[in-house]
Design a protein around this motif. Sequence first.
Motif, PDB file in Angstrom:
ATOM      1  N   MET A   1      94.604  41.748  49.093  1.00  7.75           N
ATOM      2  CA  MET A   1      93.188  40.879  48.475  1.00  7.75           C
ATOM      3  C   MET A   1      93.005  40.091  49.573  1.00  7.75           C
ATOM      4  N   ARG A   2      91.429  39.734  49.816  1.00  9.09           N
ATOM      5  CA  ARG A   2      91.118  38.841  50.566  1.00  9.09           C
ATOM      6  C   ARG A   2      90.392  37.390  49.933  1.00  9.09           C
ATOM      7  N   VAL A   3      90.911  36.060  49.736  1.00  4.37           N
ATOM      8  CA  VAL A   3      90.404  34.995  49.495  1.00  4.37           C
ATOM      9  C   VAL A   3      90.203  33.774  50.050  1.00  4.37           C
ATOM     10  N   HIS A   4      88.770  33.670  49.518  1.00  2.75           N
ATOM     11  CA  HIS A   4      88.191  32.735  50.379  1.00  2.75           C
ATOM     12  C   HIS A   4      88.484  31.469  49.461  1.00  2.75           C
ATOM     13  N   LEU A   5      88.937  30.540  50.302  1.00  2.00           N
ATOM     14  CA  LEU A   5      89.356  29.224  49.603  1.00  2.00           C
ATOM     15  C   LEU A   5      88.901  27.633  49.319  1.00  2.00           C
ATOM     16  N   GLY A   6      89.001  26.877  48.381  1.00  2.00           N
ATOM     17  CA  GLY A   6      87.471  25.555  48.685  1.00  2.00           C
ATOM     18  C   GLY A   6      88.510  24.274  47.594  1.00  2.00           C
ATOM     19  N   SER A   7      87.808  23.430  48.524  1.00  2.00           N
ATOM     20  CA  SER A   7      88.460  22.171  47.723  1.00  2.00           C
ATOM     21  C   SER A   7      87.605  21.418  48.436  1.00  2.00           C
ATOM     22  N   ASP A   8      87.317  20.160  47.100  1.00  2.00           N
ATOM     23  CA  ASP A   8      87.124  18.474  47.592  1.00  2.00           C
ATOM     24  C   ASP A   8      87.772  18.293  48.436  1.00  2.00           C
ATOM     25  N   HIS A   9      88.078  16.631  48.249  1.00  2.00           N
ATOM     26  CA  HIS A   9      88.635  15.284  48.415  1.00  2.00           C
ATOM     27  C   HIS A   9      89.570  15.548  47.835  1.00  2.00           C
ATOM     28  N   GLY A  60      84.536  43.118  47.098  1.00  2.00           N
ATOM     29  CA  GLY A  60      86.164  43.286  46.936  1.00  2.00           C
ATOM     30  C   GLY A  60      86.881  41.714  46.785  1.00  2.00           C
ATOM     31  N   SER A  61      86.540  41.106  47.668  1.00  2.00           N
ATOM     32  CA  SER A  61      87.501  39.614  48.247  1.00  2.00           C
ATOM     33  C   SER A  61      86.865  38.511  46.656  1.00  2.00           C
ATOM     34  N   LEU A  62      87.972  37.905  46.299  1.00  2.00           N
ATOM     35  CA  LEU A  62      87.595  37.013  45.505  1.00  2.00           C
ATOM     36  C   LEU A  62      87.830  35.613  46.209  1.00  2.00           C
ATOM     37  N   SER A  93      94.531  33.448  30.021  1.00  2.00           N
ATOM     38  CA  SER A  93      93.001  33.033  30.463  1.00  2.00           C
ATOM     39  C   SER A  93      92.589  33.693  31.972  1.00  2.00           C
ATOM     40  N   ALA A  94      93.749  33.305  32.769  1.00  2.00           N
ATOM     41  CA  ALA A  94      93.413  33.573  33.991  1.00  2.00           C
ATOM     42  C   ALA A  94      92.949  35.040  34.405  1.00  2.00           C
ATOM     43  N   ALA A  95      94.259  35.629  33.507  1.00  2.00           N
ATOM     44  CA  ALA A  95      94.530  37.434  33.255  1.00  2.00           C
ATOM     45  C   ALA A  95      92.876  37.553  32.663  1.00  2.00           C
ATOM     46  N   MET A  96      92.758  37.404  31.455  1.00  2.00           N
ATOM     47  CA  MET A  96      91.489  37.516  30.840  1.00  2.00           C
ATOM     48  C   MET A  96      90.043  37.504  31.279  1.00  2.00           C
ATOM     49  N   ALA A  97      90.425  36.458  32.073  1.00  2.00           N
ATOM     50  CA  ALA A  97      89.065  36.137  33.054  1.00  2.00           C
ATOM     51  C   ALA A  97      88.451  37.435  33.983  1.00  2.00           C
ATOM     52  N   ARG A 129      93.597  42.694  37.293  1.00  2.00           N
ATOM     53  CA  ARG A 129      92.232  43.713  37.489  1.00  2.00           C
ATOM     54  C   ARG A 129      91.097  43.940  36.286  1.00  2.00           C
ATOM     55  N   PHE A 130      89.603  44.036  36.753  1.00  2.00           N
ATOM     56  CA  PHE A 130      88.688  43.981  35.192  1.00  2.00           C
ATOM     57  C   PHE A 130      89.106  45.587  35.301  1.00  2.00           C
TER      58      PHE A 130
END
Length: 146
Positions: A1-9, A60-62, A93-97, A129-130
Amino acid sequence: MRVHLGSDHAAIDLRRELAAAVAAFGHEVASETGPSAASESVDYPDVAVAVSGRVKADPGSLGLLVCGTGQGMAMAANKQAGIRAAVVMDPFSAAMAREHNDANVLCLGARVVGVELAKVLLRTFLDARFAGGRHARRVEKLEPGG
Protein backbone atom coordinates in the motif's frame (compact mmCIF):
# COMPACT_ATOMS: atom_id res chain seq x y z
CA MET A 1 0.00 0.00 0.00
CA ARG A 2 1.22 3.49 -0.85
CA VAL A 3 0.66 6.05 1.91
CA HIS A 4 0.77 9.84 1.59
CA LEU A 5 1.50 11.54 4.92
CA GLY A 6 1.09 15.11 6.07
CA SER A 7 1.21 17.13 9.26
CA ASP A 8 1.19 20.63 10.54
CA HIS A 9 3.76 22.02 12.98
CA ALA A 10 1.96 20.50 15.99
CA ALA A 11 2.53 16.94 14.79
CA ILE A 12 5.92 16.76 13.11
CA ASP A 13 7.31 14.21 15.55
CA LEU A 14 4.27 11.94 15.25
CA ARG A 15 4.37 12.21 11.44
CA ARG A 16 8.00 11.08 11.46
CA GLU A 17 7.28 8.18 13.83
CA LEU A 18 4.36 7.07 11.68
CA ALA A 19 6.34 7.37 8.44
CA ALA A 20 8.84 4.92 9.94
CA ALA A 21 5.95 2.69 11.05
CA VAL A 22 4.45 2.65 7.54
CA ALA A 23 7.75 1.30 6.21
CA ALA A 24 8.11 -1.15 9.12
CA PHE A 25 4.62 -2.49 8.35
CA GLY A 26 5.78 -3.25 4.80
CA HIS A 27 4.07 -0.34 3.06
CA GLU A 28 5.50 2.52 1.01
CA VAL A 29 5.74 6.13 2.12
CA ALA A 30 4.67 7.70 -1.18
CA SER A 31 5.02 11.30 0.00
CA GLU A 32 5.45 13.38 3.12
CA THR A 33 4.09 16.92 3.38
CA GLY A 34 4.56 19.44 6.15
CA PRO A 35 7.15 21.47 7.97
CA SER A 36 10.53 20.14 9.05
CA ALA A 37 10.56 22.00 12.37
CA ALA A 38 7.90 22.98 14.92
CA SER A 39 8.96 26.61 14.55
CA GLU A 40 7.85 26.48 10.90
CA SER A 41 4.15 27.25 11.25
CA VAL A 42 1.89 26.03 8.43
CA ASP A 43 -1.85 26.14 7.85
CA TYR A 44 -3.31 22.65 8.26
CA PRO A 45 -5.91 23.11 5.47
CA ASP A 46 -3.08 23.55 2.95
CA VAL A 47 -1.47 20.29 4.07
CA ALA A 48 -4.81 18.45 4.02
CA VAL A 49 -5.60 19.65 0.50
CA ALA A 50 -2.13 18.67 -0.77
CA VAL A 51 -2.28 15.17 0.71
CA SER A 52 -5.89 14.70 -0.44
CA GLY A 53 -4.86 15.62 -3.98
CA ARG A 54 -2.10 13.03 -3.91
CA VAL A 55 -4.47 10.33 -2.65
CA LYS A 56 -6.96 11.14 -5.43
CA ALA A 57 -4.20 11.12 -8.07
CA ASP A 58 -2.77 7.80 -6.83
CA PRO A 59 -5.54 5.16 -7.07
CA GLY A 60 -5.46 2.60 -4.30
CA SER A 61 -3.29 4.75 -2.03
CA LEU A 62 -4.26 6.01 1.41
CA GLY A 63 -3.56 9.20 3.29
CA LEU A 64 -2.49 9.93 6.85
CA LEU A 65 -2.95 13.42 8.27
CA VAL A 66 -1.82 14.47 11.75
CA CYS A 67 -2.28 17.73 13.59
CA GLY A 68 -3.00 18.64 17.20
CA THR A 69 -6.37 16.88 17.38
CA GLY A 70 -6.90 15.42 13.91
CA GLN A 71 -10.16 17.35 13.66
CA GLY A 72 -9.00 20.30 11.56
CA MET A 73 -7.23 18.04 9.07
CA ALA A 74 -10.35 15.88 8.75
CA MET A 75 -12.58 18.89 8.18
CA ALA A 76 -10.31 20.24 5.45
CA ALA A 77 -9.77 16.86 3.80
CA ASN A 78 -13.47 15.98 3.77
CA LYS A 79 -14.21 19.09 1.70
CA GLN A 80 -12.29 17.45 -1.17
CA ALA A 81 -14.39 15.33 -3.55
CA GLY A 82 -13.51 11.67 -3.32
CA ILE A 83 -11.91 11.94 0.11
CA ARG A 84 -13.36 10.23 3.14
CA ALA A 85 -11.25 11.22 6.14
CA ALA A 86 -11.83 9.72 9.57
CA VAL A 87 -10.58 10.87 12.97
CA VAL A 88 -10.13 7.80 15.14
CA MET A 89 -8.89 7.17 18.66
CA ASP A 90 -9.53 3.45 19.05
CA PRO A 91 -8.78 0.37 16.90
CA PHE A 92 -12.44 -0.55 16.37
CA SER A 93 -13.17 2.87 14.84
CA ALA A 94 -10.05 2.61 12.67
CA ALA A 95 -11.20 -0.74 11.27
CA MET A 96 -14.82 0.33 10.78
CA ALA A 97 -13.82 3.56 9.03
CA ARG A 98 -12.17 1.41 6.34
CA GLU A 99 -14.54 -1.57 6.33
CA HIS A 100 -17.88 0.27 6.40
CA ASN A 101 -17.08 3.82 5.27
CA ASP A 102 -14.27 3.17 2.77
CA ALA A 103 -12.20 5.88 4.47
CA ASN A 104 -9.12 6.69 2.43
CA VAL A 105 -7.52 9.16 4.85
CA LEU A 106 -6.75 8.52 8.51
CA CYS A 107 -6.57 11.58 10.77
CA LEU A 108 -4.87 11.49 14.15
CA GLY A 109 -4.20 14.05 16.85
CA ALA A 110 -0.69 14.28 18.25
CA ARG A 111 -2.03 15.95 21.38
CA VAL A 112 -4.66 13.28 22.06
CA VAL A 113 -3.08 9.93 21.12
CA GLY A 114 0.33 8.66 22.09
CA VAL A 115 2.84 7.29 19.62
CA GLU A 116 2.22 3.63 20.40
CA LEU A 117 -1.56 3.96 20.13
CA ALA A 118 -1.12 5.93 16.90
CA LYS A 119 0.91 3.03 15.48
CA VAL A 120 -1.83 0.56 16.43
CA LEU A 121 -4.48 2.78 14.84
CA LEU A 122 -2.41 3.17 11.68
CA ARG A 123 -1.74 -0.56 11.36
CA THR A 124 -5.41 -1.37 11.93
CA PHE A 125 -6.44 1.18 9.29
CA LEU A 126 -3.91 -0.12 6.76
CA ASP A 127 -4.84 -3.77 7.35
CA ALA A 128 -8.60 -3.26 7.04
CA ARG A 129 -10.40 -3.52 3.69
CA PHE A 130 -13.67 -2.02 2.47
CA ALA A 131 -16.44 -4.60 2.85
CA GLY A 132 -18.47 -3.29 -0.10
CA GLY A 133 -21.98 -4.72 -0.40
CA ARG A 134 -24.62 -2.66 1.35
CA HIS A 135 -21.89 -0.27 2.51
CA ALA A 136 -21.06 0.74 -1.08
CA ARG A 137 -24.55 2.20 -1.55
CA ARG A 138 -24.10 4.28 1.59
CA VAL A 139 -20.61 5.49 0.67
CA GLU A 140 -21.93 6.65 -2.73
CA LYS A 141 -24.33 8.94 -0.89
CA LEU A 142 -21.38 10.75 0.72
CA GLU A 143 -20.32 12.23 -2.62
CA PRO A 144 -21.83 15.49 -3.88
CA GLY A 145 -25.10 14.64 -5.60
CA GLY A 146 -25.05 11.18 -3.99
